[in-house]
Motif scaffolding. Sequence first.
Motif, mmCIF file in Angstrom:
data_model
loop_
_atom_site.group_PDB
_atom_site.id
_atom_site.type_symbol
_atom_site.label_atom_id
_atom_site.label_comp_id
_atom_site.label_asym_id
_atom_site.label_seq_id
_atom_site.Cartn_x
_atom_site.Cartn_y
_atom_site.Cartn_z
ATOM 1 N N LEU A 34 10.314 5.051 -9.628
ATOM 2 C CA LEU A 34 11.312 5.790 -9.144
ATOM 3 C C LEU A 34 12.636 5.457 -10.042
ATOM 4 O O LEU A 34 13.464 6.319 -10.217
ATOM 5 C CB LEU A 34 11.905 4.975 -7.817
ATOM 6 N N ARG A 35 12.693 4.289 -10.429
ATOM 7 C CA ARG A 35 13.814 3.670 -11.453
ATOM 8 C C ARG A 35 13.866 4.674 -12.644
ATOM 9 O O ARG A 35 14.657 5.037 -13.193
ATOM 10 C CB ARG A 35 14.030 2.505 -11.604
ATOM 11 N N LYS A 36 12.477 4.582 -13.334
ATOM 12 C CA LYS A 36 12.212 5.421 -14.455
ATOM 13 C C LYS A 36 12.595 7.000 -14.354
ATOM 14 O O LYS A 36 13.304 7.491 -15.162
ATOM 15 C CB LYS A 36 10.786 5.168 -14.939
ATOM 16 N N ASN A 37 12.203 7.490 -13.083
ATOM 17 C CA ASN A 37 12.526 8.797 -13.087
ATOM 18 C C ASN A 37 13.829 9.137 -12.728
ATOM 19 O O ASN A 37 14.479 10.114 -13.299
ATOM 20 C CB ASN A 37 11.898 9.528 -11.855
ATOM 21 N N ALA A 38 14.798 7.936 -12.199
ATOM 22 C CA ALA A 38 16.093 8.259 -12.345
ATOM 23 C C ALA A 38 16.893 8.060 -13.386
ATOM 24 O O ALA A 38 17.810 9.053 -13.563
ATOM 25 C CB ALA A 38 16.828 7.202 -10.933
ATOM 26 N N GLU A 39 16.341 7.255 -14.235
ATOM 27 C CA GLU A 39 16.934 7.355 -15.604
ATOM 28 C C GLU A 39 16.865 8.684 -16.457
ATOM 29 O O GLU A 39 17.706 8.768 -17.340
ATOM 30 C CB GLU A 39 16.393 6.120 -16.206
ATOM 31 N N THR A 40 15.858 9.483 -16.225
ATOM 32 C CA THR A 40 15.464 10.448 -17.064
ATOM 33 C C THR A 40 16.088 11.744 -16.622
ATOM 34 O O THR A 40 16.387 12.653 -17.315
ATOM 35 C CB THR A 40 14.032 10.955 -16.997
ATOM 36 N N ILE B 273 6.243 -3.070 -6.286
ATOM 37 C CA ILE B 273 7.069 -3.022 -7.515
ATOM 38 C C ILE B 273 6.749 -1.776 -8.349
ATOM 39 O O ILE B 273 7.678 -1.228 -9.162
ATOM 40 C CB ILE B 273 6.925 -4.077 -8.336
ATOM 41 N N GLU B 274 5.684 -1.370 -8.432
ATOM 42 C CA GLU B 274 5.049 -0.155 -9.146
ATOM 43 C C GLU B 274 5.852 1.074 -8.926
ATOM 44 O O GLU B 274 6.478 1.846 -9.472
ATOM 45 C CB GLU B 274 3.613 0.042 -9.188
ATOM 46 N N ARG C 24 0.696 -1.135 0.016
ATOM 47 C CA ARG C 24 -0.027 0.041 0.115
ATOM 48 C C ARG C 24 0.825 1.272 -0.079
ATOM 49 O O ARG C 24 0.439 2.340 -0.650
ATOM 50 C CB ARG C 24 -0.871 -0.035 1.182
ATOM 51 N N HIS C 25 2.119 1.287 0.770
ATOM 52 C CA HIS C 25 3.001 2.475 0.687
ATOM 53 C C HIS C 25 4.277 1.815 1.277
ATOM 54 O O HIS C 25 4.278 0.911 1.953
ATOM 55 C CB HIS C 25 2.343 3.472 1.657
#
Length: 90
Positions: free
Chosen positions: A48-54, A42-43, A24-25
């Motif tokens: 977070l991983r996607k934002n870190a890669e950008t 996992i979502e 839930r959090h």
Amino acid sequence: MSRQSYSTSDLSRKSGDIIAEALRHPVTITQRNKPRLVLLNIEDYNRLRKNAETRTVGTLESMPSALLAEIETAIDAYAQEDDADPGKHG
């Protein structure tokens, strides 16, 4: 939404409840009263991983020339203004 915290001992004893909450959090896992881990679904992890890669690091060399020119113009204007009235910015 407050982030719940559990000790590593709690994780051993209540893993099912803690995992359910982490779905839930994010949940902080502490060791000797210091935060050591964060358990999250996992979502959230993928987001977070996607934002870190950008994120990228820029340098003056990689900055578009037009933007660099604008910044240099603004710095020059600020310096001239400061020279005209030394007590204005400090």
